[in-house]
Design a protein around this motif. Structure first.
Motif, short mmCIF file in Angstrom:
data_model
loop_
_atom_site.label_atom_id
_atom_site.label_comp_id
_atom_site.label_asym_id
_atom_site.label_seq_id
_atom_site.Cartn_x
_atom_site.Cartn_y
_atom_site.Cartn_z
N ARG A 53 0.81 -1.22 0.00
CA ARG A 53 0.00 0.00 0.00
C ARG A 53 0.84 1.27 0.00
O ARG A 53 0.31 2.38 -0.03
CB ARG A 53 -0.93 0.00 1.22
CG ARG A 53 -2.02 -1.07 1.18
CD ARG A 53 -2.68 -1.28 2.53
NE ARG A 53 -3.15 -0.04 3.12
CZ ARG A 53 -3.46 0.11 4.41
NH1 ARG A 53 -3.33 -0.92 5.24
NH2 ARG A 53 -3.88 1.26 4.86
N LEU A 54 2.16 1.14 0.01
CA LEU A 54 3.05 2.30 0.02
C LEU A 54 3.40 2.71 -1.41
O LEU A 54 3.77 1.87 -2.24
CB LEU A 54 4.33 1.97 0.79
CG LEU A 54 4.18 1.74 2.29
CD1 LEU A 54 5.49 1.31 2.91
CD2 LEU A 54 3.66 3.01 2.97
N ILE A 219 -7.58 -0.19 -2.14
CA ILE A 219 -7.49 0.79 -3.23
C ILE A 219 -6.40 0.36 -4.21
O ILE A 219 -5.28 0.03 -3.81
CB ILE A 219 -7.19 2.20 -2.69
CG1 ILE A 219 -8.27 2.64 -1.70
CG2 ILE A 219 -7.07 3.20 -3.82
CD1 ILE A 219 -9.66 2.64 -2.29
N THR A 220 -6.71 0.38 -5.49
CA THR A 220 -5.74 -0.01 -6.50
C THR A 220 -4.87 1.19 -6.89
O THR A 220 -5.24 2.35 -6.70
CB THR A 220 -6.44 -0.53 -7.76
OG1 THR A 220 -7.20 0.54 -8.36
CG2 THR A 220 -7.37 -1.69 -7.42
N ALA A 222 -4.22 2.13 -9.88
CA ALA A 222 -4.85 2.86 -10.98
C ALA A 222 -5.88 3.86 -10.46
O ALA A 222 -5.93 5.02 -10.91
CB ALA A 222 -5.51 1.88 -11.94
N ALA A 223 -6.69 3.45 -9.49
CA ALA A 223 -7.72 4.35 -8.95
C ALA A 223 -7.07 5.52 -8.23
O ALA A 223 -7.49 6.68 -8.40
CB ALA A 223 -8.63 3.58 -8.01
N ALA A 224 -6.04 5.24 -7.43
CA ALA A 224 -5.37 6.32 -6.71
C ALA A 224 -4.67 7.27 -7.67
O ALA A 224 -4.68 8.50 -7.48
CB ALA A 224 -4.37 5.73 -5.72
N ASN A 225 -4.07 6.73 -8.71
CA ASN A 225 -3.37 7.56 -9.69
C ASN A 225 -4.36 8.48 -10.41
O ASN A 225 -4.06 9.67 -10.66
CB ASN A 225 -2.63 6.67 -10.67
CG ASN A 225 -1.51 7.39 -11.39
OD1 ASN A 225 -0.77 8.15 -10.78
ND2 ASN A 225 -1.39 7.18 -12.68
N ALA A 226 -5.52 7.94 -10.76
CA ALA A 226 -6.53 8.75 -11.46
C ALA A 226 -7.03 9.88 -10.57
O ALA A 226 -7.19 11.02 -11.02
CB ALA A 226 -7.69 7.85 -11.89
N PRO A 252 4.68 2.27 -7.08
CA PRO A 252 5.00 1.56 -5.83
C PRO A 252 6.32 2.06 -5.24
O PRO A 252 7.30 2.25 -5.96
CB PRO A 252 5.09 0.10 -6.28
CG PRO A 252 4.21 0.01 -7.48
CD PRO A 252 4.37 1.33 -8.18
N LEU A 253 6.34 2.24 -3.95
CA LEU A 253 7.54 2.75 -3.30
C LEU A 253 8.71 1.80 -3.49
O LEU A 253 9.86 2.25 -3.64
CB LEU A 253 7.26 2.95 -1.80
CG LEU A 253 8.39 3.58 -0.98
CD1 LEU A 253 8.73 4.97 -1.48
CD2 LEU A 253 8.02 3.61 0.50
#
Length: 784
Positions: A53-54, A219-220, A222-226, A252-253
């Motif tokens: 998730r990071l 949360i994926t 792609a969704a966070a990036n959008a 991804p970190l």
């Protein structure tokens, strides 16, 4: 019973036993060390809860390249997004720490972080607490220690929380200690954490900071990036002056942390894997010879009633002993590999120390088990044939010849890789860095903000110290700058435009920015090609200020314009204009194998710097230099001048280690190959002894007989060489990123590797051919 018999059997063949164990130790050990490094630096999950998730956050500009983040933008992202659990910006910075006013200063590396940083990593402190948001806003004088610093400077005092220390001579309260093993890789591993103050960074929208975030569960990417990109698009409309054309993205970190490590680690793993295959081929050749020598014994045991299962148990016992001993001895080789990884792999020194953990022992166990079963099952498969002795004699030479050719092929890949790396190294060291590193010393100084709170105080310190240093015996010239070449860093504020260009600020071009004193270019011997150097007579209050640019800046941005007198607008704290007064030759900023980038030097007579690196040209005494700095300000940390040449050596160190590492594997592979070729040729010469005797009895000369052995050696080497060239061309991608100035098809490297292989083949054939011509034909012909 089987183990005792196996031990007695192996003790009766000490040469075979020692050779097999050492060969396995080299192959299994090197491969175990490489796997341990790859697992720890690439495959092992980040040491934080739910590491998937990071994510790392970054901005992009009109050129599409990832950029640092502005804290003001990040605060808006955090307020307007719903899919992130926490967001934080951070930056590394060094400070001077003293436990008491009378103690000497200890320079520590800190991570300046927002309060949300500890929610991002999701690791609570072992003692006390972490920052609150109000401490971030108010720039509170608080500090959180790492376990490492807590033990080193404070003797693991459990009552440390609440104690006061001086950071750059300002009192700070220790509010917490992070648990043992907690690290966060910045450009330097932090010893402690300080609040990233909004008073200094909270209004800045142009990128200066690194950033990371933790996604909410489920949360994926792609969704966070959008969502993040949508918020960034709104900000670009709300703040067109700073944000127009800027977007935001994430990845991804672990990809950010491991990115630069992949190429060198894959190269290391490929080299050790080739060495393991060569070692296995060598051991297989030794085992074939061993089976042939024992064919009579095995036939008798079968005749006396021993079944295949009995023989398999016996072979398994012998193979297990050999594999176990080889693996145990190989742990020393694995440890040696791990010791060179931190200086060979970028960023490996920022990770926890590498060691042989459970995964390494598991990898060694798997390799040992695979070798054990291979060495045990192969002879049993042969035993299923009826004519044991005939089968072994008929097939041994062909199999051993194939194994020897395989060793040649794999050795050629390693030798060619080492040769190309060496050729690249020769290209790199022939590059002019743009300055003279001989006969010069360097040292760094950081000034506490409390006593040097104004630009005039900073400027006066540097001017007075340089005046003092210039009078020391042996000093020819002296100067200072915030950053030296080849260190791969530049100051922030690299956006600029030619005055009057009317380019929107988000689309301003970039140049690296440095601050230098008068005399810096003379001390570094960086030629000034046009105009003049900075001068202490340049008025600190002048606007426009004065600037010097490098040749790449002129070629890139001033093609049709006279450089001297051109005025530029620079994104600096005081948003001033600057007149170009000089043009210098290029000095390589990042490394010797990276092209120079446009650079702007600002004068330290007009901009004070609280930290910079001094350069003294000549042959000054290091103790006298340290004494002069102490006389200037006794409360500063005692400096330790080092040769400027170390800057160049540091830039070359990773390439040098890569050459030594791959070259060492290449030499080991060549030795194993020589042993394998010798075994094949000696066996072949022995099996053809009667043929040679007949030839010599019929008048063949010693030269002719030698030629037969040498011809067979060259044929094996040629077949292996051709196969090796094909293999190398297929795997050249592992090496491509490490090459500079040469390509995989470099004729010099290929020729050298091929010639070396042929010489080794001829050397391996020398002894068998000598025995063949020294044998007495009549004695051989009498033998049945």
């Amino acid at each position: 019973m089987n183990l005792r018999l196996a031990l007695r059997t192996l003790r009766r063949a000490p040469a075979f036993t020692v050779a097999t164990i050492l060969t396995l130790a080299l192959g299994v050990g090197a491969n175990t060390g490489a796997f341990s490094a790859v697992y720890a630096l690439l495959l092992k999950p980040l040491p934080y809860p739910d590491p998937h998730r990071l994510v790392a956050l970054y901005e992009t500009t009109v050129d599409g390249k990832p950029r640092d983040v502005g804290q003001a933008n990040l605060l808006d992202w955090r307020a307007r997004t719903t899919l992130f659990e926490a967001m934080s910006a951070y930056r590394p910075r060094s400070f001077g720490l003293t436990r008491h006013p009378q103690e000497p200063v200890t320079v520590i590396q800190t991570g300046m972080v927002m309060a949300d940083f500890f929610r991002v990593v999701a690791i609570p402190p072992a003692l006390g607490r972490t920052f609150r948001e109000d401490e971030e806003i108010a720039d509170a004088p608080v500090i959180v220690l790492t376990d490492r610093l807590w033990r080193k400077l404070f003797d693991a005092d459990p009552a440390i929380v609440g104690r006061s220390v001086l950071i750059n001579e300002e009192p700070h309260t220790i509010i917490g200690v992070m648990p043992a093993g907690f690290e966060y890789p910045m450009s330097e591993l932090p010893d402690a954490f300080l609040p990233l103050t909004r008073a200094r960074y909270g209004h800045i929208r142009l990128g200066q900071l690194s950033a990371a975030a933790r996604l909410k569960p489920g949360i994926t990417l792609a969704a966070a990036n959008a969502e993040l990109d949508s918020v960034a698009a709104r900000l670009s409309r709300e703040y067109p002056t700073t944000n127009a054309g800027r977007t935001a993205a994430l990845k991804p970190l672990e990809d950010t942390i491991a990115g630069a490590r992949r190429g060198p680690l894959y190269l290391l793993l490929a080299a050790t894997s080739l060495l393991l295959l060569i070692a296995c081929a060598n051991v297989a050749g030794l085992m074939l010879a061993r089976w042939l020598a024992r064919s009579h014994e095995i036939a008798i045991r079968i005749a006396l009633g021993a079944g295949l299962r009995d023989l398999l148990r016996q072979f398994l016992a012998e193979s297990a002993l050999l594999s176990f001993c080889g693996t145990v001895c190989g742990l020393a080789a694995a440890t040696a590999v791990l010791r060179v990884v931190p200086v060979f792999v970028p960023g490996a020194d920022l990770a926890p120390p590498l060691h042989l953990d459970a995964s390494a022992f598991f990898a060694a166990l798997v390799l040992a088990t695979a070798v054990t079963f291979t060495l045990a099952i192969a002879p049993v498969l042969l035993l299923r044939r009826t004519d044991l002795n005939g089968v072994i004699k008929a097939g041994t030479h062909r199999v051993r010849a194939a194994l020897a050719a395989t060793q040649v092929a794999l050795s050629l890949v390693l030798l060619l890789s080492a040769g190309l790396l060496f050729r690249s190294f020769l290209h790199v060291i022939s590059i002019d860095p743009g300055f003279d590193s001989a006969h010069a010393l360097r040292f760094g100084i950081g000034l506490p903000e409390k006593r040097y709170a104004t630009e005039s105080a900073l400027i006066d310190f540097h001017r007075n110290l340089l005046t003092r240093l210039s009078t020391l015996p042996g000093v020819e010239s002296a100067g200072a700058a915030q950053y030296l070449p080849l260190l791969g860093v530049s100051s922030i504020g690299g956006l600029f435009q030619i005055t009057g260009s009317a380019i929107p600020r988000p689309q301003w071009p970039r140049a690296w920015t440095n601050v230098a004193t008068p005399g810096y270019f003379a001390a570094m011997r960086i030629p000034i090609l046009q105009g003049r150097d900075f001068s202490w007579q340049d008025d600190p209050l002048t606007n426009p200020g004065v600037a010097i640019v490098n040749q790449t800046f002129v070629r890139t941005y001033l093609r049709d314009r006279r450089a001297i007198g051109t005025r530029i607008d620079l994104n600096w704290d005081r948003a001033a204009q600057w007149d170009i007064i000089g043009v210098t030759a290029d000095a390589l900023q990042v490394s010797l194998d990276r092209e120079p980038v446009p650079q702007i030097y600002l004068s330290m007579t007009q901009i004070g710097a609280d930290g910079c690196i001094y350069v003294l040209r000549g042959h000054p005494d290091a103790r006298a230099v340290a004494a002069a700095v102490s006389e200037q300000d006794p409360r500063l940390e005692r400096i330790s001048p080092v040769p400027l040449q170390l800057t160049v050596e540091r830039s070359l160190s990773r390439r040098a280690i890569a050459i030594r590492l791959v070259g060492a594997f290449g030499v080991l592979a060549l030795l194993l190959t020589a042993v394998g070729l010798y075994g094949v040729l000696a066996f072949r010469a022995a099996s053809r002894a009667r043929e040679m005797a007949i030839r010599m009895a019929l008048g063949a000369t010693a030269t002719h007989v030698r030629g037969l052995i040498f011809t067979e050696a060259l044929a094996l080497a040629a077949a292996g060489t051709l196969a090796g060239l094909v293999v190398f061309w297929m795997v050249r991608g592992f090496l491509q990123s490490q090459l500079y100035g040469v390509g995989p098809a470099d004729p010099i490297a290929i020729s050298a590797a091929v010639i070396l292989i042929l010489l080794v083949a001829l050397a391996a054939a020398a002894a068998p051919s000598g025995r063949a011509v020294r044998s007495q034909p009549m004695n051989l012909l009498r033998e049945r």
